[in-house]
Motif scaffolding. Sequence first.
Motif, PDB file in Angstrom:
ATOM      1  N   ASP A  54       0.844  -1.185   0.000  1.00  0.00           N
ATOM      2  CA  ASP A  54       0.000   0.000   0.000  1.00  0.00           C
ATOM      3  C   ASP A  54       0.887   1.245   0.000  1.00  0.00           C
ATOM      4  O   ASP A  54       2.127   1.153  -0.029  1.00  0.00           O
ATOM      5  CB  ASP A  54      -0.999  -0.007   1.162  1.00  0.00           C
ATOM      6  N   LYS A  55       0.280   2.398   0.029  1.00  0.00           N
ATOM      7  CA  LYS A  55       1.013   3.660  -0.086  1.00  0.00           C
ATOM      8  C   LYS A  55       2.026   3.843   1.030  1.00  0.00           C
ATOM      9  O   LYS A  55       3.091   4.441   0.834  1.00  0.00           O
ATOM     10  CB  LYS A  55       0.009   4.816  -0.095  1.00  0.00           C
ATOM     11  N   SER A 110      -3.052  -6.829   6.845  1.00  0.00           N
ATOM     12  CA  SER A 110      -1.971  -5.872   6.616  1.00  0.00           C
ATOM     13  C   SER A 110      -0.833  -6.155   7.592  1.00  0.00           C
ATOM     14  O   SER A 110      -1.064  -6.429   8.774  1.00  0.00           O
ATOM     15  CB  SER A 110      -2.471  -4.436   6.804  1.00  0.00           C
ATOM     16  N   ILE A 167      -4.297  -2.555  -5.194  1.00  0.00           N
ATOM     17  CA  ILE A 167      -4.710  -1.347  -4.480  1.00  0.00           C
ATOM     18  C   ILE A 167      -4.719  -0.168  -5.438  1.00  0.00           C
ATOM     19  O   ILE A 167      -3.729   0.086  -6.142  1.00  0.00           O
ATOM     20  CB  ILE A 167      -3.771  -1.069  -3.286  1.00  0.00           C
ATOM     21  N   GLY A 219      -6.537   4.237  -2.371  1.00  0.00           N
ATOM     22  CA  GLY A 219      -6.457   3.313  -1.242  1.00  0.00           C
ATOM     23  C   GLY A 219      -7.470   2.194  -1.259  1.00  0.00           C
ATOM     24  O   GLY A 219      -7.424   1.304  -0.391  1.00  0.00           O
ATOM     25  N   ILE A 273      -9.046  -1.252  -1.921  1.00  0.00           N
ATOM     26  CA  ILE A 273      -8.449  -2.568  -2.145  1.00  0.00           C
ATOM     27  C   ILE A 273      -9.448  -3.432  -2.913  1.00  0.00           C
ATOM     28  O   ILE A 273     -10.545  -3.718  -2.426  1.00  0.00           O
ATOM     29  CB  ILE A 273      -8.077  -3.240  -0.817  1.00  0.00           C
ATOM     30  N   TRP A 280       3.085   4.106  -6.595  1.00  0.00           N
ATOM     31  CA  TRP A 280       2.962   5.115  -5.553  1.00  0.00           C
ATOM     32  C   TRP A 280       3.896   6.322  -5.663  1.00  0.00           C
ATOM     33  O   TRP A 280       3.684   7.309  -4.964  1.00  0.00           O
ATOM     34  CB  TRP A 280       3.176   4.475  -4.182  1.00  0.00           C
TER      35      TRP A 280
END
Length: 713
Positions: free
Chosen positions: A441-442, A457, A492, A496, A498, A709
Amino acid sequence: MSNLRDKFLQIRYNIFPDHVLGEVLAKRWADNAIPFFTLAIVAIGLLLVLPGFYTSYNITEYGRQYAELGLVVLGMTIVMMAGGLDLSVGSMFAIANLVALYCVHVLTIDPFLTLLLTISIGALCGAFNGFFIGLIGMRAFLTTLVTLIIFRSVVDLLLLEYALDISSVFPDSEIWDLIGDGDSVGVPFVLVATALIFIFSHIIISRMKPGWHLTAVGGSRRSAYNAGIKVKQTIFLSYVVCGILCSIAGFMYAARMASTGADTGKGLELTVLTAAVLGGVSLGGGRGSVPKAIFGSLIVLLLLNGLIQFGIQGGAIQLVFGIILLLTILIDVRWVKNRFRLLNKVYVSPSFFNLPRSAALISEDNEKGTKSPYVFNNKLKDVRVIGLGKVEGPEDVLLDDDDNLYAGNRHGDIVRFYGKNHEKMEVFAHVGGHPLGLAWDKDYNLVTCVPDMGVISVSQKREVTKITDQTNRSWTSVIDDRRLSLADDLDIAPDGKIFFSEATIRYRLKDWPMDCVESRGNGRICCYDPKTGKTNTIIHNLKFANGVCVAQDSQSILYAESFGCRVNRYWFDGPNKGKTKVIMDDIPGYPDNINRASDGNYWLAILGMRGPALDLALTLPGFRKRMSRRINTSNWLMPNINTGCVVKIDENGNVLDIVWDLEAKNNPMVTSMKEHKGCLYLGGIMNNRISEYKIPDADRTWSGYADYWAKSK
């Protein structure tokens, strides 16, 4: 003629929901269907035979009787769920009735204080049973048969001493009268109290640890003990609760009848046992619920009053109930014995599915004019092998900008191979289930799909947190499909969100061959929105949904249907929002994970190749149904999954390049791949290694995290 046959098979196996019967039988509440329909038949039959049976006065009176009977049946149900039996319920009921009358009539004690005293006596009687059965280990039948006699003797002795005092006094208490005869719009107050007890008991039994422990102990005391459950205490408490419920029922009966006698509660144990068994409570323990107690007691109450109105009295009623109990036990034994046998026969329900004939025929070369984009090569023959024997089942792989390589294994870990040589390995995080799809993720948290656990996560500090484990329920599904069963890949979006695939809602990871045999469309695509914290299903009825990739336009996703042998595109934003398009439907194999390539295109894993036998079998649902019943799973017709293959495609599904491992030496099965700095890293859920393939003329600086990202930072 062939088209007519195919149309018939499609209507027969795709429209008529054979699988629904299996799903119903698999539900815990399926046991309630028989007592429910029995109740309906009895209620309707009495309405037709006795036209005045359901007058408003009778219904109110039945409500008062049911409040008492229902509580005793609930007490018996709880004891039976723990694997026990209580034949002393009628005697405890009689003791409670006598104590309540003496306290109110003779001692003029407040009714609420009397209720507490009565409950204490009932708990004491239940504890007496529980001590010998639960703590000492005596047999329930013999013990409660003895306590039936003991408690009944106590009642007889007390009656000789206090019966005259009780019958000669009529207390002046409005509360006592309201408990016995009070109602609101025809609904007795005692029935409302019983309903509240039912609701509270249902929550405890079906949603909390005491209820789960009760079922576990009744199902197998040895297994429950090995699981750490306090078996003796659970059995002891079940008898205490039974005594309390019998005492409350006796208190209500005392308020309603305001009298007692030597026959109070006599024969009640047979009536209550009949009600419990009629409701579907197992005599063997481990199976029971509050709804079963409700249905069973309603059936018996209606039968009892119906027999009385027919003029049948006394011993004849007991004879009828004895016959009913015998027949019910016979049916219960047969049902328990054959339910799962029937379930195994009907649960797997193949559909008719005619795969499009692949126009892209595979050949060894293009000299014969095939011009196939799937031309054979052996480019994956000399890959570099990473972690041979150190990792099992790396379904997906992931790399960070420091060239560390991450993968899941079947032992419930995410492992990390350090640096460019990837020789040193460590367990990065333990998540408890087999991690499948992986993505960053970011914030550089590793996000993964874990079967039976949902989306998880893992932070750089190795903190494991749950993102989501359920989605919205489908209104047309018999299965409660809110809980995620087989989430397998994800990606993703820039905002954000998913997007993840769930291969099937009907089967678990180890049972994936059954979903292939069905080819019914049990998969789906879901979306988790971090802004709302909610997950919703956005695409239904996919044939083993597998592989999700956010497209380069950041407005759509590509996703694969493994057993549908196709790749689709779905727009979640932009002018085409909500539209779906099939971009590949003539794949000669079974597509799996999809990931971005450095040149703006996409890599697609092919986990296995199609064969004519299985393609034909998909058009013969009856054949596949017989196969699933009669042949061991290891001998089923299955996809060929021993040839490693990766395809490069563009956003329209055109094949641009392909790499094979024809000998299946280093890549016997490819389920995923990630490009990173000029190399392609291959994972496979059946493999014990990860492979590194150097891509000719690839961008040696490109990484997945930066592509997703870097622009958003």
